[in-house]
Design an enzyme around this catalytic site. Structure first.
Site, PDB file in Angstrom:
ATOM      1  N   TYR A 121     -19.990  55.588   7.425  1.00 28.22           N
ATOM      2  CA  TYR A 121     -20.506  54.665   6.421  1.00 28.22           C
ATOM      3  C   TYR A 121     -20.725  53.258   6.964  1.00 28.22           C
ATOM      4  CZ  TYR A 121     -20.142  57.534   2.193  1.00 28.22           C
ATOM      5  OH  TYR A 121     -20.331  58.475   1.216  1.00 28.22           O
TER       6      TYR A 121
ATOM      7  N   LYS B 132     -11.823  66.904  11.790  1.00 32.47           N
ATOM      8  CA  LYS B 132     -12.692  67.841  12.519  1.00 32.47           C
ATOM      9  C   LYS B 132     -12.398  67.613  13.999  1.00 32.47           C
ATOM     10  CE  LYS B 132     -15.980  70.973  12.527  1.00 32.47           C
ATOM     11  NZ  LYS B 132     -15.844  72.325  11.958  1.00 32.47           N
TER      12      LYS B 132
ATOM     13  N   ASP C 258     -13.945  72.022   7.240  1.00 27.43           N
ATOM     14  CA  ASP C 258     -14.653  73.198   6.706  1.00 27.43           C
ATOM     15  C   ASP C 258     -13.655  74.160   6.056  1.00 27.43           C
ATOM     16  OD1 ASP C 258     -13.646  73.611   9.271  1.00 27.43           O
ATOM     17  OD2 ASP C 258     -15.361  74.756  10.009  1.00 27.43           O
TER      18      ASP C 258
ATOM     19  N   ASP D 109     -15.617  61.749   0.633  1.00 29.13           N
ATOM     20  CA  ASP D 109     -16.702  61.683  -0.351  1.00 29.13           C
ATOM     21  C   ASP D 109     -17.063  63.088  -0.818  1.00 29.13           C
ATOM     22  OD1 ASP D 109     -18.895  60.573  -1.835  1.00 29.13           O
ATOM     23  OD2 ASP D 109     -20.238  61.184  -0.207  1.00 29.13           O
TER      24      ASP D 109
ATOM     25  N   ASP E  60     -15.859  65.262  -4.621  1.00 29.58           N
ATOM     26  CA  ASP E  60     -16.783  65.837  -5.613  1.00 29.58           C
ATOM     27  C   ASP E  60     -16.454  67.305  -5.853  1.00 29.58           C
ATOM     28  OD1 ASP E  60     -18.208  63.420  -5.744  1.00 29.58           O
ATOM     29  OD2 ASP E  60     -20.142  64.444  -5.862  1.00 29.58           O
TER      30      ASP E  60
HETATM   31  C1  IPM Z   1     -18.645  57.702  -4.265  1.00 30.86           C
HETATM   32  C2  IPM Z   1     -20.141  57.574  -4.242  1.00 30.86           C
HETATM   33  C3  IPM Z   1     -20.535  56.469  -3.279  1.00 30.86           C
HETATM   34  C4  IPM Z   1     -20.046  56.849  -1.910  1.00 30.86           C
HETATM   35  C5  IPM Z   1     -22.032  56.144  -3.265  1.00 30.86           C
HETATM   36  C6  IPM Z   1     -22.535  55.759  -4.648  1.00 30.86           C
HETATM   37  C7  IPM Z   1     -22.359  55.064  -2.289  1.00 30.86           C
HETATM   38  O1  IPM Z   1     -20.714  58.795  -3.910  1.00 30.86           O
HETATM   39  O2  IPM Z   1     -17.977  56.707  -4.615  1.00 30.86           O
HETATM   40  O3  IPM Z   1     -18.141  58.775  -3.958  1.00 30.86           O
HETATM   41  O4  IPM Z   1     -20.687  57.619  -1.197  1.00 30.86           O
HETATM   42  O5  IPM Z   1     -18.981  56.390  -1.555  1.00 30.86           O
HETATM   43 MG    MG Z   2     -19.316  60.409  -3.788  1.00 35.83          MG
END
Ligand code: IPM
Ligand code: MG
Length: 358
Positions: free
Chosen positions: A137, A188, A220, A244, A248
């Protein structure tokens, strides 16, 4: 409590409005100082910059930041500095918010809302700790360059210094100590030197926490294990990119990404609190987004920035009461429940808070 409120874009505005209602309900009016500041697309509209100087100054002066979402359609085509979605990354970096807590907790009432089988997720309570200030990032060099042969090449750089890994490691072991004392470090290391260093530093810091059981898993395999048997995890610590993605995935174990709050902390008590979901332009402005992730982020704020775990507990109980009453936004709707909008859900949580206090 001096709190910067940054609703941002899309559903960020709607869910933050509900979170503010809850904030006012748990903290007596006099103790609360709210300062609203534009960010993301809203920052561009207000001041021509996704992260206006004044917004950053407000963030620096605040004890805590309540953040909604930043990002507008077509975002990725703009240069990084003008990109609404990148405002959040700039803010995290500017405030050195390196430790991102993303708890995935299943409310028992939502066991049927998850796409996974009930027995896999029943009682799920895990914490993903994502490093937030380094990795692909932020690593330099980055950009789209032209090679000697004239073709374009995209470049990002995965890098972590030893001290960056050390500081997130200490936060991770500390968090595990307050929970079930199991820490899984996700890397990894079989392919990437950055991640080999990650594993070495995690292992070394682990010797200072002999009471915490440390394991290492490749990312993975971790993704697979999260889907197959997520309850084996207590705390998972990982880098910015893997965190990240895995957070999710973990969100879906809890029924909806609309349920997942987060806290981003730095060296002190100041923190940024935001739902894990984004600005969701496709459903914005329709009063259908789930505000519970934003509301639960207020609970995390109470716990981490204001040392008020009792207030955090009250918010949790109020959310549970509302879910037990059968209220659901569209993302967590199931047969036999009552569909409500964003504002009605927020109002119901506030009513449950007042009812519990009466
Ligand atoms: C998160 C989001 C952010 C990230 C984006 C919006 C930049 O996906 O907070 O997980 O990738 O960190
Ligand atoms: Mg995210």
């Amino acid at each position: 409590m001096k709190i910067a409120v940054m609703p941002g874009d899309g559903i960020g505005k709607e869910v933050t409005a509900e979170a503010v209602k809850v904030l006012r309900a748990v903290v007596g009016g006099g103790a609360l100082e709210l300062v609203e500041a534009p960010i993301g697309g809203a920052g561009v509209e207000a001041a021509g910059d996704p992260l206006p100087d004044e917004t950053l100054a407000i963030a620096r002066r605040a004890d805590a930041i309540l953040f909604g979402a930043a990002g507008v359609p077509g975002d990725e085509n703009l240069p990084y500095a003008q990109r609404p979605g990148a405002s959040l990354l700039r803010l995290r970096k500017a405030l050195t918010l390196f430790a991102n807590f993303r708890p995935a907790f299943l409310f028992p009432e939502l066991i049927g809302a998850s796409s996974l089988k009930p027995e896999i997720i029943e009682g799920l309570d895990l914490l993903i700790l994502r490093e937030l200030a380094g990795d692909l990032y932020f690593g330099e060099p980055r950009g789209i360059f032209v090679t000697a042969s004239g073709e374009r090449e995209g470049v990002n750089t995965m890098r972590y210094t030893e001290s960056e890994i050390e500081r997130i490691a200490h936060v991770a072991f500390g968090a595990a100590r307050e929970r079930r004392r199991k820490l899984c470090s996700v890397d990894k290391a079989n392919v990437l030197e950055t991640m080999l260093l990650w594993r070495q530093v995690m292992t070394r810091v682990g010797t200072e926490y002999p009471d915490v059981e440390l394991t290492h898993v490749f990312v993975d395999a971790a993704a697979m294990m999260l889907m197959r048997a997520p309850k084996q995890f207590d705390v998972m610590v990982t880098g910015n990119v893997f965190g990240d993605i895995l957070s999710d995935a973990a969100a879906m174990l809890t029924g909806s990404i609309g349920m997942l709050p987060s806290a981003s902390l730095g060296p002190g008590n100041k923190g940024l609190y935001e739902p894990v979901h984004g600005s969701a332009p496709d459903i914005a402005g329709r009063n259908i987004a789930n505000p519970l992730a934003a509301i639960l982020s207020v609970a995390m704020m109470m716990r981490h920035s204001f040392a008020a775990p009792d207030a955090a507990e009250r918010i949790h109980r109020a959310v549970r009461a509302v879910l037990a009453d059968g209220l659901r936004t569209a993302d967590i709707q199931q047969p036999g429940t009552r569909l409500v909008g964003t504002a009605e859900m927020g109002d119901a949580v506030v009513a449950a808070l007042h009812a519990a206090a009466a």
